[in-house]
Scaffold this motif. Sequence first.
Motif, short mmCIF file in Angstrom:
data_model
loop_
_atom_site.label_atom_id
_atom_site.label_comp_id
_atom_site.label_asym_id
_atom_site.label_seq_id
_atom_site.Cartn_x
_atom_site.Cartn_y
_atom_site.Cartn_z
N GLY A 159 0.83 -1.19 0.00
CA GLY A 159 0.00 0.00 0.00
C GLY A 159 0.87 1.24 0.00
N VAL A 160 0.23 2.37 0.10
CA VAL A 160 0.94 3.65 0.13
C VAL A 160 0.57 4.31 1.45
CG1 VAL A 160 1.15 5.89 -1.00
CG2 VAL A 160 0.81 3.82 -2.37
N PRO A 161 1.54 4.76 2.24
CA PRO A 161 1.20 5.31 3.56
C PRO A 161 0.11 6.36 3.51
CG PRO A 161 3.57 5.13 3.36
CD PRO A 161 3.00 4.74 2.03
N GLY A 162 0.17 7.24 2.48
CA GLY A 162 -0.81 8.32 2.40
C GLY A 162 -2.24 7.83 2.23
N ASP A 163 -2.40 6.60 1.71
CA ASP A 163 -3.75 6.06 1.47
C ASP A 163 -4.35 5.41 2.70
OD1 ASP A 163 -3.48 6.82 -1.09
OD2 ASP A 163 -3.05 4.83 -1.90
N LEU A 164 -3.57 5.26 3.75
CA LEU A 164 -4.09 4.54 4.92
C LEU A 164 -5.22 5.32 5.58
CD1 LEU A 164 -0.73 3.37 6.56
CD2 LEU A 164 -2.39 1.94 5.36
N ALA A 165 -6.29 4.61 5.90
CA ALA A 165 -7.40 5.23 6.63
C ALA A 165 -7.07 5.19 8.13
CB ALA A 165 -8.67 4.44 6.36
N PRO A 166 -7.73 6.01 8.96
CA PRO A 166 -7.46 5.95 10.40
C PRO A 166 -7.63 4.52 10.92
CG PRO A 166 -8.77 7.88 9.89
CD PRO A 166 -8.66 7.09 8.61
N GLY A 167 -6.66 4.08 11.72
CA GLY A 167 -6.69 2.73 12.28
C GLY A 167 -6.03 1.69 11.41
#
Length: 293
Positions: free
Chosen positions: A212-220
């Motif tokens: 994945g891409v860190p910027g795409d991570l949702a909260p949690g």
Amino acid sequence: GDPCLVETSGGNVSADHVVVASHYRFLYRSMMFPRVHPSRSYAMVGPVSGTVPEGMYLSTEPAWSVRPVRVGDETLVLTGGAGHTVGQHYDTEARYEELERWSREKLGMTEVRYRWSTQDGTSVDTLPYIGRLTPVSRRAYTATAFRKWGMTNGTLAGMILADLITETPNEWASLYDPHRATLKASAPKFAKENVKVAGHWLRDRLSHPQSGVPGDLAPGEAAVVGTAPGQVAAYRDDAGELHKVSAVCTHLGCIVSWNNAETTWDCPCHGSRFDVDGKVIQGPAVKDLEPKD
Ligand code: FES
């Protein structure tokens, strides 16, 4: 030395004898880490609608345990189980759910008041290591690999080590000796566990199941991204802040894996654990994960 000198971050302590009772050995010279295999297990406590068991009960496979616990004026029930090896990409929250389901179905647990997970090591022949730190140690001792029987084995360790230090004969000492000759019989198990560790080390360099891409991570959410040797362990907290640290374990370089139930990064090789900002919370690693920009 004579006396022994223990250097700590809070100052130095000298003593005639030293017992290293730090759960998982961090001293490389004891070479204990390849001989202890870490696993996590789960526990919860709550009231039950059925009969509270009077004693402690333990099943074999799968391993569940049950016992009564007094909390204030109430007698609650403690259940435990759903164990697994550390850092193997398990959905750890699902382990709590599995234990809760079992506790509700079998014992009528009506509510989970407390829950926690724990980590412990198992030796190659399943008996703890209690005795001299190395075969030539005269003043340094260890006690580890209690296989989740810490209250029993910790007491036993106290008895054996006190006798060793005071040079009092102890008939159990040879059975638990960390350098016991009988360990040779466990060589295949030792090899199997360490081949697994080597496999992790290699596989994690070639590919990684989390992406994945860190910027795409949702909260949690959390993910290990990037390719060797620069993998990044990224986690976005509930407030939206992104925490990024190196995914390379500071012990021997395996790639950490996300533990969603405890919000930690856990190493599959020897069980080191780190918080989301990379701080060591469980050895054998002693250095924090490097922060990443
Ligand atoms: Fe040994 Fe991570 S704990 S490599």
